[in-house]
Motif scaffolding. Structure first.
Motif, PDB file in Angstrom:
ATOM      1  N   ILE A  74       0.860  -1.183   0.000  1.00 34.33           N
ATOM      2  CA  ILE A  74       0.000   0.000   0.000  1.00 34.33           C
ATOM      3  C   ILE A  74       0.900   1.238   0.000  1.00 34.33           C
ATOM      4  O   ILE A  74       1.836   1.334   0.781  1.00 34.33           O
ATOM      5  CB  ILE A  74      -0.907   0.011   1.256  1.00 34.33           C
ATOM      6  CG1 ILE A  74      -1.774  -1.250   1.298  1.00 34.33           C
ATOM      7  CG2 ILE A  74      -1.762   1.270   1.308  1.00 34.33           C
ATOM      8  CD1 ILE A  74      -2.685  -1.425   0.117  1.00 34.33           C
ATOM      9  N   VAL A  75       0.611   2.168  -0.891  1.00 36.20           N
ATOM     10  CA  VAL A  75       1.386   3.416  -0.939  1.00 36.20           C
ATOM     11  C   VAL A  75       1.004   4.241   0.296  1.00 36.20           C
ATOM     12  O   VAL A  75      -0.176   4.475   0.542  1.00 36.20           O
ATOM     13  CB  VAL A  75       1.103   4.202  -2.235  1.00 36.20           C
ATOM     14  CG1 VAL A  75       1.935   5.472  -2.284  1.00 36.20           C
ATOM     15  CG2 VAL A  75       1.378   3.340  -3.462  1.00 36.20           C
ATOM     16  N   PRO A  76       1.999   4.652   1.103  1.00 38.09           N
ATOM     17  CA  PRO A  76       1.698   5.374   2.344  1.00 38.09           C
ATOM     18  C   PRO A  76       1.011   6.723   2.113  1.00 38.09           C
ATOM     19  O   PRO A  76       1.269   7.392   1.113  1.00 38.09           O
ATOM     20  CB  PRO A  76       3.083   5.613   2.972  1.00 38.09           C
ATOM     21  CG  PRO A  76       4.006   4.693   2.281  1.00 38.09           C
ATOM     22  CD  PRO A  76       3.436   4.443   0.924  1.00 38.09           C
ATOM     23  N   PRO A  77       0.140   7.120   3.053  1.00 34.95           N
ATOM     24  CA  PRO A  77      -0.514   8.431   2.953  1.00 34.95           C
ATOM     25  C   PRO A  77       0.523   9.542   2.876  1.00 34.95           C
ATOM     26  O   PRO A  77       1.563   9.490   3.527  1.00 34.95           O
ATOM     27  CB  PRO A  77      -1.310   8.534   4.260  1.00 34.95           C
ATOM     28  CG  PRO A  77      -1.468   7.127   4.731  1.00 34.95           C
ATOM     29  CD  PRO A  77      -0.268   6.378   4.233  1.00 34.95           C
ATOM     30  N   GLY A  78       0.236  10.534   2.049  1.00 31.91           N
ATOM     31  CA  GLY A  78       1.141  11.666   1.880  1.00 31.91           C
ATOM     32  C   GLY A  78       2.172  11.464   0.793  1.00 31.91           C
ATOM     33  O   GLY A  78       2.847  12.404   0.395  1.00 31.91           O
ATOM     34  N   ILE A  88      -4.065   1.538  -8.606  1.00 34.49           N
ATOM     35  CA  ILE A  88      -5.462   1.169  -8.382  1.00 34.49           C
ATOM     36  C   ILE A  88      -5.822   1.623  -6.978  1.00 34.49           C
ATOM     37  O   ILE A  88      -5.023   1.523  -6.051  1.00 34.49           O
ATOM     38  CB  ILE A  88      -5.686  -0.352  -8.578  1.00 34.49           C
ATOM     39  CG1 ILE A  88      -7.161  -0.700  -8.577  1.00 34.49           C
ATOM     40  CG2 ILE A  88      -4.954  -1.144  -7.526  1.00 34.49           C
ATOM     41  CD1 ILE A  88      -7.444  -2.137  -9.003  1.00 34.49           C
ATOM     42  N   ASP A  89      -7.021   2.162  -6.851  1.00 34.29           N
ATOM     43  CA  ASP A  89      -7.548   2.569  -5.557  1.00 34.29           C
ATOM     44  C   ASP A  89      -8.487   1.455  -5.111  1.00 34.29           C
ATOM     45  O   ASP A  89      -9.544   1.247  -5.710  1.00 34.29           O
ATOM     46  CB  ASP A  89      -8.293   3.899  -5.694  1.00 34.29           C
ATOM     47  CG  ASP A  89      -8.839   4.419  -4.376  1.00 34.29           C
ATOM     48  OD1 ASP A  89      -8.871   3.662  -3.385  1.00 34.29           O
ATOM     49  OD2 ASP A  89      -9.238   5.599  -4.345  1.00 34.29           O
ATOM     50  N   PRO A  93     -15.146   1.159  -5.880  1.00 31.90           N
ATOM     51  CA  PRO A  93     -15.948  -0.059  -6.065  1.00 31.90           C
ATOM     52  C   PRO A  93     -15.687  -0.766  -7.399  1.00 31.90           C
ATOM     53  O   PRO A  93     -15.739  -1.993  -7.470  1.00 31.90           O
ATOM     54  CB  PRO A  93     -17.393   0.441  -5.999  1.00 31.90           C
ATOM     55  CG  PRO A  93     -17.327   1.731  -5.271  1.00 31.90           C
ATOM     56  CD  PRO A  93     -15.969   2.324  -5.588  1.00 31.90           C
ATOM     57  N   ALA A  94     -15.372  -0.006  -8.447  1.00 31.15           N
ATOM     58  CA  ALA A  94     -15.099  -0.610  -9.761  1.00 31.15           C
ATOM     59  C   ALA A  94     -13.660  -1.088  -9.879  1.00 31.15           C
ATOM     60  O   ALA A  94     -13.319  -1.817 -10.807  1.00 31.15           O
ATOM     61  CB  ALA A  94     -15.409   0.385 -10.866  1.00 31.15           C
ATOM     62  N   ARG A  95     -12.809  -0.666  -8.958  1.00 27.33           N
ATOM     63  CA  ARG A  95     -11.378  -1.005  -8.959  1.00 27.33           C
ATOM     64  C   ARG A  95     -10.734  -0.782 -10.331  1.00 27.33           C
ATOM     65  O   ARG A  95     -10.043  -1.633 -10.880  1.00 27.33           O
ATOM     66  CB  ARG A  95     -11.149  -2.441  -8.508  1.00 27.33           C
ATOM     67  CG  ARG A  95     -11.530  -2.654  -7.072  1.00 27.33           C
ATOM     68  CD  ARG A  95     -10.672  -3.705  -6.425  1.00 27.33           C
ATOM     69  NE  ARG A  95     -11.233  -4.095  -5.150  1.00 27.33           N
ATOM     70  CZ  ARG A  95     -11.212  -5.305  -4.674  1.00 27.33           C
ATOM     71  NH1 ARG A  95     -10.634  -6.264  -5.338  1.00 27.33           N
ATOM     72  NH2 ARG A  95     -11.728  -5.572  -3.512  1.00 27.33           N
ATOM     73  N   ILE A 112      -4.114   2.648  -1.873  1.00 29.57           N
ATOM     74  CA  ILE A 112      -3.595   2.808  -3.232  1.00 29.57           C
ATOM     75  C   ILE A 112      -2.473   1.801  -3.436  1.00 29.57           C
ATOM     76  O   ILE A 112      -1.570   1.675  -2.603  1.00 29.57           O
ATOM     77  CB  ILE A 112      -3.061   4.234  -3.464  1.00 29.57           C
ATOM     78  CG1 ILE A 112      -4.137   5.279  -3.129  1.00 29.57           C
ATOM     79  CG2 ILE A 112      -2.538   4.400  -4.884  1.00 29.57           C
ATOM     80  CD1 ILE A 112      -5.345   5.252  -4.021  1.00 29.57           C
ATOM     81  N   VAL A 113      -2.525   1.078  -4.557  1.00 30.87           N
ATOM     82  CA  VAL A 113      -1.528   0.066  -4.891  1.00 30.87           C
ATOM     83  C   VAL A 113      -0.902   0.440  -6.231  1.00 30.87           C
ATOM     84  O   VAL A 113      -1.610   0.789  -7.180  1.00 30.87           O
ATOM     85  CB  VAL A 113      -2.171  -1.338  -4.979  1.00 30.87           C
ATOM     86  CG1 VAL A 113      -1.161  -2.386  -5.391  1.00 30.87           C
ATOM     87  CG2 VAL A 113      -2.827  -1.709  -3.659  1.00 30.87           C
ATOM     88  N   ALA A 114       0.426   0.360  -6.314  1.00 29.89           N
ATOM     89  CA  ALA A 114       1.147   0.652  -7.553  1.00 29.89           C
ATOM     90  C   ALA A 114       1.275  -0.618  -8.391  1.00 29.89           C
ATOM     91  O   ALA A 114       1.669  -1.665  -7.883  1.00 29.89           O
ATOM     92  CB  ALA A 114       2.535   1.204  -7.239  1.00 29.89           C
TER      93      ALA A 114
END
Length: 139
Positions: A74-78, A88-89, A93-95, A112-114
């Motif tokens: 998970i990409v860290p906040p900030g 992808i968030d 819901p639709a991913r 958030i995933v890279a």
């Protein structure tokens, strides 16, 4: 005599100095924000938690094993997202995949995933792709 080609990205770094020094912070306060230049070694967004580290993810993403959840970073906040990189968030819901622009950063609480940091089969499963050959679930 060497005929070394100029790096097309170096003009971005030179653009920082296009304004007089005394006006730079006013005219362009975040001059290099979002630029994919410089050292590629420092990527704080890759040091974030895995989906496994988020307790609520265990019940929300039951289609993934604990080992698979550990592989999804998970990409860290900030963190600022890399320009033109795909993400992808998981709260969408639709991913749907999205391509980041230079000014985008992760808002606290978003998952958030890279794509660049995720195995393609896991990525396709995160996107809910049904083709078993693309998700690694074929017999």
């Amino acid at each position: 005599m060497s005929t070394k080609k100029a790096n097309p990205r170096t003009h971005q770094a030179r653009d920082v100095e296009k304004h007089p020094e005394e006006l730079r912070t006013d005219l362009n306060p975040n001059a290099l924000a979002g630029q994919n230049i410089g050292s590629s070694a420092a990527h704080p967004e890759r040091a974030g938690l895995s989906l496994y580290d988020i307790k609520a993810a265990h019940t929300r993403f039951t289609e993934f094993s604990a080992d698979e959840l550990r592989l999804i970073r998970i990409v860290p906040p900030g963190s600022r997202l890399l320009q033109d990189a795909t993400y992808i968030d998981l709260d969408d819901p639709a991913r749907r995949e999205f391509t980041a622009t230079g000014e985008m950063e992760v808002v606290d609480g978003r998952l958030i995933v890279a794509k660049a940091d995720t195995h393609y089969e896991l990525w396709n499963r995160l996107r809910r792709v049904q083709d078993p050959y693309r998700t690694g679930t074929h017999g």
